[in-house]
Scaffold this active site. Structure first.
Site, PDB file in Angstrom:
ATOM      1  N   LYS A 132      95.904  42.545 -43.182  1.00 19.28           N
ATOM      2  CA  LYS A 132      95.807  41.109 -42.904  1.00 19.28           C
ATOM      3  C   LYS A 132      95.085  40.419 -44.072  1.00 19.28           C
ATOM      4  O   LYS A 132      95.201  39.220 -44.264  1.00 19.28           O
ATOM      5  CB  LYS A 132      95.052  40.873 -41.587  1.00 19.28           C
ATOM      6  CG  LYS A 132      95.333  39.524 -40.971  1.00 19.28           C
ATOM      7  CD  LYS A 132      94.741  39.399 -39.585  1.00 19.28           C
ATOM      8  CE  LYS A 132      93.281  39.008 -39.655  1.00 19.28           C
ATOM      9  NZ  LYS A 132      92.702  38.678 -38.347  1.00 19.28           N
TER      10      LYS A 132
ATOM     11  N   TYR B 218      88.340  39.505 -42.246  1.00 22.18           N
ATOM     12  CA  TYR B 218      88.083  40.523 -43.263  1.00 22.18           C
ATOM     13  C   TYR B 218      87.300  39.954 -44.441  1.00 22.18           C
ATOM     14  O   TYR B 218      86.440  40.622 -45.016  1.00 22.18           O
ATOM     15  CB  TYR B 218      89.396  41.138 -43.757  1.00 22.18           C
ATOM     16  CG  TYR B 218      90.159  41.887 -42.691  1.00 22.18           C
ATOM     17  CD1 TYR B 218      89.521  42.345 -41.545  1.00 22.18           C
ATOM     18  CD2 TYR B 218      91.509  42.149 -42.833  1.00 22.18           C
ATOM     19  CE1 TYR B 218      90.220  43.041 -40.576  1.00 22.18           C
ATOM     20  CE2 TYR B 218      92.218  42.848 -41.876  1.00 22.18           C
ATOM     21  CZ  TYR B 218      91.573  43.283 -40.746  1.00 22.18           C
ATOM     22  OH  TYR B 218      92.270  43.980 -39.795  1.00 22.18           O
TER      23      TYR B 218
END
Ligand SMILES: *[C@@H]1O[C@H](CO)[C@@H](O)[C@H](O)[C@H]1NC(C)=O
Ligand SMILES: *[C@@H]1O[C@H](CO)[C@@H](O)[C@H](O)[C@H]1NC(C)=O
Ligand SMILES: *[C@@H]1O[C@H](CO)[C@@H](O)[C@H](O)[C@H]1NC(C)=O
Ligand SMILES: *[C@@H]1O[C@H](CO)[C@@H](O)[C@H](O)[C@H]1NC(C)=O
Length: 376
Positions: free
Chosen positions: A131, A166
């Site tokens: 991602k 992230y």
């Protein structure tokens, strides 16, 4: 009890990767070993988890700062390596996901680093995923605006202009860089065995295959034509564990991010044939005109799964505990070839690889041994 010089704390030890890490660290050949292994999980030890894999199993929800402050101090002066596998990213609000997961990390580091007068923590490995390069593909609104990077994905690709858990976690770890080193491990679809992983794609597809077989209904591919035909990659949990232990024991890897995929590619068409072979079901070619709502259909199959569990005396788990149809469905409708580059990892000295189809067979077998799916 004697504690070794290398002491691992695995946060999320009952997930696919947690299991692989505990097994890898307990091998006599483990890099940096022998290891003392502590494992943290939110719930009590599941029946399929071998107690011998950890020196201590700590049941603790690290999102709860009080619980963390009560449970972790006994080991806080020993831990040298933290392996972080646990994200709370189930909310549709990425802000909330970031807030919760950051709080979890801070709660643990508060006890192990900030409050421990003599912290031994040297390295922190964080598992994230692609991602990083794809952007908010699971967000119903943002996914329509995002233009992902072109594959193959490279570690040094710039961040996309969207909020991403992230990115936030990488920044959080960077803020501790004077206290310990860290490494980021970006995985593709993880292949492993656990009934406690939030997203276990293999188990989801296996559950679908078993339900189709039980009902005698066709095992139709629920994705799009693009994904059926194009290349994709996956990450064996054992390989991820191996890369993380390597990174935790090398000077060169400090504060670096690595992709971690098997190093080969597959097509879903061939994977479908493999699943048909493993479970003895008929292969039905993809038919673009055959539209069906897989996620809705599967929502109605809880009873069928219960029957499969009952008839095979499996560990009592509900379909929604083993399968994640919604997330899989998004992946199966992507319009991008999902392929990572392993070059950086090799340049830094990690040469591990896995044969994806062998790893599918291996983890199906393990899931059988763990009595999560039928033996036959
Ligand atoms: C945590 O402990 C503090 C102090 O004992 C208490 O005030 C607070 O309510 C507790 N929080 C939770 C979530 O239990
Ligand atoms: C995430 O946090 C929420 C809010 O505390 C909680 O209800 C949920 O169970 C957590 N999920 C995971 C996977 O930890
Ligand atoms: C990190 O290390 C620095 C320098 O030793 C120290 O001042 C700081 O308090 C540490 N940070 C945390 C979060 O413990
Ligand atoms: C991960 O793979 C992608 C796609 O090949 C590549 O662009 C990216 O640089 C790789 N990242 C790392 C950290 O190696």
């Amino acid at each position: 009890m004697e504690t070794h010089a290398s002491v691992a704390l695995i946060i999320g030890v009952t997930g696919m990767l947690g299991l692989s890490l505990a097994e890898a660290l307990k091998k006599s050949t483990a890099l940096g070993g022998p290891w003392t292994v502590y494992g943290v999980a939110r719930r009590s030890m599941p029946p399929w988890f071998s107690p011998y894999l950890v020196d201590r199993y700590i049941e603790c929800d690290v999102l709860d700062s009080n619980a963390t402050q009560q449970q972790l101090p006994p080991i806080s002066k020993e831990v040298t390596h933290i392996f972080w596998l646990s994200l709370n990213a189930s909310s549709t609000s990425e802000e909330e996901n970031i807030a919760r997961t950051s709080a979890m990390i801070k709660n643990v580091l508060d006890v192990l680093v900030s409050r421990a007068q003599t912290s031994k923590v040297r390295h922190f490995t964080l598992t994230t995923g692609t991602k990083q390069y794809l952007g908010p593909i699971f967000d119903p609104v943002l996914s329509k605006q995002v233009i992902p990077h072109e594959p193959p994905f490279h570690e040094d690709m710039q961040r996309l202009p969207f909020i991403n858990i992230y990115y936030a976690l990488e920044d959080l770890l960077a803020s501790y860089s004077s206290n310990f080193s860290s490494s980021i491990h970006r995985s593709s679809i993880i292949l492993g065995a656990s009934a406690r992983s939030g997203h276990n794609a293999l188990l989801t597809l296996v559950a679908y295959a078993l339900i189709s077989r039980y009902e005698g209904s066709p095992f139709r591919f629920p994705g799009n034509k693009f994904i059926w035909e194009s290349f994709f990659d996956a990450s064996d949990a054992d390989l991820l564990a191996e890369q993380q232990i390597w990174a935790g024991n090398s000077d060169k890897t400090k504060n670096q991010a690595f992709n971690c995929t098997n190093g080969d590619v597959f097509t879903w068409k061939k994977l479908w044939k493999l699943l048909c072979e493993i479970f003895g079901i008929e292969f039905v070619p993809f038919d673009e005109t055959d539209k069906f709502n897989w996620v809705e259909e599967m929502k109605g199959k809880g009873r069928v799964w219960d029957s499969i569990v009952e008839e095979n005396s499996l560990v009592k788990l509900k379909l929604e505990e083993v399968a994640c149809f919604e997330i899989c469905n998004v992946v199966l409708h992507m319009q991008i070839q999902h392929v990572c580059s392993m070059t950086k990892s090799r340049e830094f000295g990690f040469y591990g690889f896995a044969d994806t189809f062998k790893s599918v067979r291996k983890w199906v077998e393990r899931s059988k041994e763990m009595n999560i799916i039928p033996k036959h």
